[in-house]
Design a protein around this motif. Structure first.
Motif, PDB file in Angstrom:
ATOM      1  N   MET A   1       0.851  -1.272   0.035  1.00  0.00           N
ATOM      2  CA  MET A   1      -0.170  -0.160  -0.026  1.00  0.00           C
ATOM      3  C   MET A   1       0.996   1.169  -0.033  1.00  0.00           C
ATOM      4  O   MET A   1       1.714   1.185   0.720  1.00  0.00           O
ATOM      5  N   ALA A   2       0.638   2.175  -0.837  1.00  0.00           N
ATOM      6  CA  ALA A   2       1.232   3.396  -1.032  1.00  0.00           C
ATOM      7  C   ALA A   2       1.128   4.165   0.322  1.00  0.00           C
ATOM      8  O   ALA A   2       0.096   4.252   1.139  1.00  0.00           O
ATOM      9  N   ILE A   3       2.256   5.026   0.691  1.00  0.00           N
ATOM     10  CA  ILE A   3       2.321   5.651   1.948  1.00  0.00           C
ATOM     11  C   ILE A   3       0.979   6.476   2.417  1.00  0.00           C
ATOM     12  O   ILE A   3       0.280   6.609   3.450  1.00  0.00           O
ATOM     13  N   GLY A   4       0.743   7.276   1.197  1.00  0.00           N
ATOM     14  CA  GLY A   4      -0.595   8.118   1.149  1.00  0.00           C
ATOM     15  C   GLY A   4      -1.705   7.430   1.560  1.00  0.00           C
ATOM     16  O   GLY A   4      -2.393   7.835   2.341  1.00  0.00           O
ATOM     17  N   ASN A   5      -1.923   6.172   0.832  1.00  0.00           N
ATOM     18  CA  ASN A   5      -3.162   5.307   1.246  1.00  0.00           C
ATOM     19  C   ASN A   5      -3.140   4.804   2.665  1.00  0.00           C
ATOM     20  O   ASN A   5      -3.966   4.853   3.292  1.00  0.00           O
ATOM     21  N   GLN A   6      -1.773   4.531   3.100  1.00  0.00           N
ATOM     22  CA  GLN A   6      -1.649   4.153   4.599  1.00  0.00           C
ATOM     23  C   GLN A   6      -2.091   5.272   5.493  1.00  0.00           C
ATOM     24  O   GLN A   6      -2.684   5.045   6.524  1.00  0.00           O
ATOM     25  N   ILE A   7      -1.651   6.485   5.113  1.00  0.00           N
ATOM     26  CA  ILE A   7      -1.981   7.532   5.999  1.00  0.00           C
ATOM     27  C   ILE A   7      -3.457   7.667   6.102  1.00  0.00           C
ATOM     28  O   ILE A   7      -4.139   8.022   7.040  1.00  0.00           O
ATOM     29  N   PHE A  21      -6.374  15.283  12.259  1.00  0.00           N
ATOM     30  CA  PHE A  21      -5.086  14.415  12.068  1.00  0.00           C
ATOM     31  C   PHE A  21      -3.914  15.520  11.890  1.00  0.00           C
ATOM     32  O   PHE A  21      -2.660  15.110  12.732  1.00  0.00           O
ATOM     33  N   ALA A  22      -3.975  16.560  11.285  1.00  0.00           N
ATOM     34  CA  ALA A  22      -2.813  17.515  11.021  1.00  0.00           C
ATOM     35  C   ALA A  22      -2.523  18.241  12.298  1.00  0.00           C
ATOM     36  O   ALA A  22      -1.280  18.398  12.632  1.00  0.00           O
ATOM     37  N   ASP A  23      -3.591  18.554  12.990  1.00  0.00           N
ATOM     38  CA  ASP A  23      -3.464  19.173  14.474  1.00  0.00           C
ATOM     39  C   ASP A  23      -2.711  18.485  15.473  1.00  0.00           C
ATOM     40  O   ASP A  23      -1.750  19.001  16.024  1.00  0.00           O
ATOM     41  N   LYS A  24      -2.657  17.038  15.312  1.00  0.00           N
ATOM     42  CA  LYS A  24      -1.793  16.371  16.389  1.00  0.00           C
ATOM     43  C   LYS A  24      -0.508  16.522  15.929  1.00  0.00           C
ATOM     44  O   LYS A  24       0.368  15.818  16.587  1.00  0.00           O
ATOM     45  N   SER A  28      -0.106  21.571   8.631  1.00  0.00           N
ATOM     46  CA  SER A  28      -1.000  22.225   8.079  1.00  0.00           C
ATOM     47  C   SER A  28      -2.030  20.876   7.516  1.00  0.00           C
ATOM     48  O   SER A  28      -1.382  19.862   7.184  1.00  0.00           O
ATOM     49  N   TYR A  29      -3.263  21.031   7.232  1.00  0.00           N
ATOM     50  CA  TYR A  29      -4.272  20.046   6.789  1.00  0.00           C
ATOM     51  C   TYR A  29      -3.775  20.152   5.256  1.00  0.00           C
ATOM     52  O   TYR A  29      -3.962  18.869   4.600  1.00  0.00           O
ATOM     53  N   GLN A  30      -3.268  20.811   4.734  1.00  0.00           N
ATOM     54  CA  GLN A  30      -2.869  20.562   3.173  1.00  0.00           C
ATOM     55  C   GLN A  30      -1.735  19.670   3.249  1.00  0.00           C
ATOM     56  O   GLN A  30      -1.823  18.898   2.184  1.00  0.00           O
ATOM     57  N   SER A  31      -0.817  19.673   3.944  1.00  0.00           N
ATOM     58  CA  SER A  31       0.231  18.534   4.014  1.00  0.00           C
ATOM     59  C   SER A  31      -0.484  17.074   4.035  1.00  0.00           C
ATOM     60  O   SER A  31      -0.056  16.364   3.165  1.00  0.00           O
ATOM     61  N   VAL A  32      -1.290  17.018   5.098  1.00  0.00           N
ATOM     62  CA  VAL A  32      -2.091  15.543   4.909  1.00  0.00           C
ATOM     63  C   VAL A  32      -2.785  15.231   3.748  1.00  0.00           C
ATOM     64  O   VAL A  32      -2.745  14.082   3.238  1.00  0.00           O
ATOM     65  N   SER A  33      -3.567  16.436   3.070  1.00  0.00           N
ATOM     66  CA  SER A  33      -4.228  16.131   2.058  1.00  0.00           C
ATOM     67  C   SER A  33      -3.329  15.735   0.913  1.00  0.00           C
ATOM     68  O   SER A  33      -3.480  14.797   0.170  1.00  0.00           O
ATOM     69  N   ASN A  34      -2.101  16.319   0.719  1.00  0.00           N
ATOM     70  CA  ASN A  34      -1.104  16.023  -0.289  1.00  0.00           C
ATOM     71  C   ASN A  34      -0.534  14.898  -0.302  1.00  0.00           C
ATOM     72  O   ASN A  34      -0.466  14.289  -1.365  1.00  0.00           O
ATOM     73  N   TRP A  35      -0.470  14.319   0.911  1.00  0.00           N
ATOM     74  CA  TRP A  35       0.041  13.052   1.021  1.00  0.00           C
ATOM     75  C   TRP A  35      -0.998  11.947   0.622  1.00  0.00           C
ATOM     76  O   TRP A  35      -0.583  11.030  -0.222  1.00  0.00           O
ATOM     77  N   GLU A  36      -2.234  11.958   1.004  1.00  0.00           N
ATOM     78  CA  GLU A  36      -3.297  11.035   0.702  1.00  0.00           C
ATOM     79  C   GLU A  36      -3.571  11.281  -0.783  1.00  0.00           C
ATOM     80  O   GLU A  36      -3.774  10.279  -1.331  1.00  0.00           O
ATOM     81  N   ARG A  37      -3.228  12.342  -1.513  1.00  0.00           N
ATOM     82  CA  ARG A  37      -3.416  12.643  -3.018  1.00  0.00           C
ATOM     83  C   ARG A  37      -2.183  12.112  -3.703  1.00  0.00           C
ATOM     84  O   ARG A  37      -2.018  12.437  -4.890  1.00  0.00           O
TER      85      ARG A  37
END
Length: 248
Positions: A1-7, A21-24, A28-37
């Motif tokens: 599974m790709a890391i973005g999908n794992q996250i 998730f980003a707050d913890k 920024s939430y944009q970082s999480v969004s970019n990983w997942e995409r």
């Protein structure tokens, strides 16, 4: 599974939005969004931060569904990574150099490890895997972590000294390696010393003490003999770590 999908799967399993998730993680939430995409990739430091924050296994981001050819290629790549860092003290080796040393195409290497940080994280996990397995089995029957560290872990560290010295003395890897060590010891303490979870400050002192000893040792190209190192550890830790036990 790709890391973005794992996250993404991890985040959803925890019932968190991208923002929470980003707050913890204090990002920024944009970082999480970019990983997942798959628009960007977390650094090795950030992968370890995710592991620490959500109490995950240290090998959480390592692939688990590999066939024999994948495993053979991965071993070639990891060996090439160590060889390339041995030849480059200050500058990060290029993926092209690593691919050439592995005898594989750069596309093949990056199919396994899209970034240098992925490769650094995988190498640290691979080096530690054998040590971790043996230490876990010892801790299951010997509750005193200091005894296990001195009598069992230090001989294993000496066996891997050449590689550990490289990982520690290369500035582009050292931070990840130290963070990995601290996460490892924290997880061991909490697992085998339940009171450690109740004494957060004492646990942090304990971890800093252990990693401090290892850091000094890893910085030496030719360390003192194993016997002398063990004697030094017993002498230096007899008071501060004994005090930790009484405080906890």
């Amino acid at each position: 599974m790709a890391i973005g999908n794992q996250i993404k799967a991890l985040r959803k399993s925890l019932g968190l939005t991208q923002q929470t998730f980003a707050d913890k993680l204090f990002i920024s939430y944009q970082s999480v969004s970019n990983w997942e995409r798959a628009k960007s990739h977390p650094t090795a430091e950030m992968m370890l931060t995710i592991i620490e924050t959500f109490h995950l296994p240290l090998n959480f981001f390592m692939p688990s569904d590999q066939n024999s050819q994948d495993l053979d290629d991965e071993q070639l790549i990891l060996a090439a990574f160590i060889k390339s860092t041995r030849a480059s003290a200050d500058k990060i080796p290029t993926m092209a150099t690593i691919a050439q040393l592995a005898g594989l195409s750069i596309e093949r290497v990056m199919a396994y490890f899209p970034t240098f940080d992925d490769l650094a994280y995988a190498t640290i996990n691979a080096v530690d895997d054998n040590i971790k397995t043996k230490i876990e089995s010892r801790l299951a029957v010997e509750p005193d972590i200091l005894t296990v560290f001195i009598n069992d872990m230090t001989p294993l560290l000496y066996q891997e000294h050449k590689v550990l010295h490289i990982l520690y003395t290369r500035p582009y890897i050292r931070g990840v390696w130290v963070q990995f060590l601290k996460a490892k010891y924290k997880s061991l303490l909490i697992k085998y010393q339940p009171r450690a979870a109740q004494d957060v400050l004492g646990t942090e002192y304990y971890i800093e003490t252990l990693t401090g000893f290892i850091s000094v040792w890893m910085s030496q190209k030719k360390p003192e003999s194993l016997t002398d190192y063990q004697k030094r550890l017993r002498a230096l830790t007899s008071q501060p770590l004994a005090m930790w036990h009484t405080l906890s």
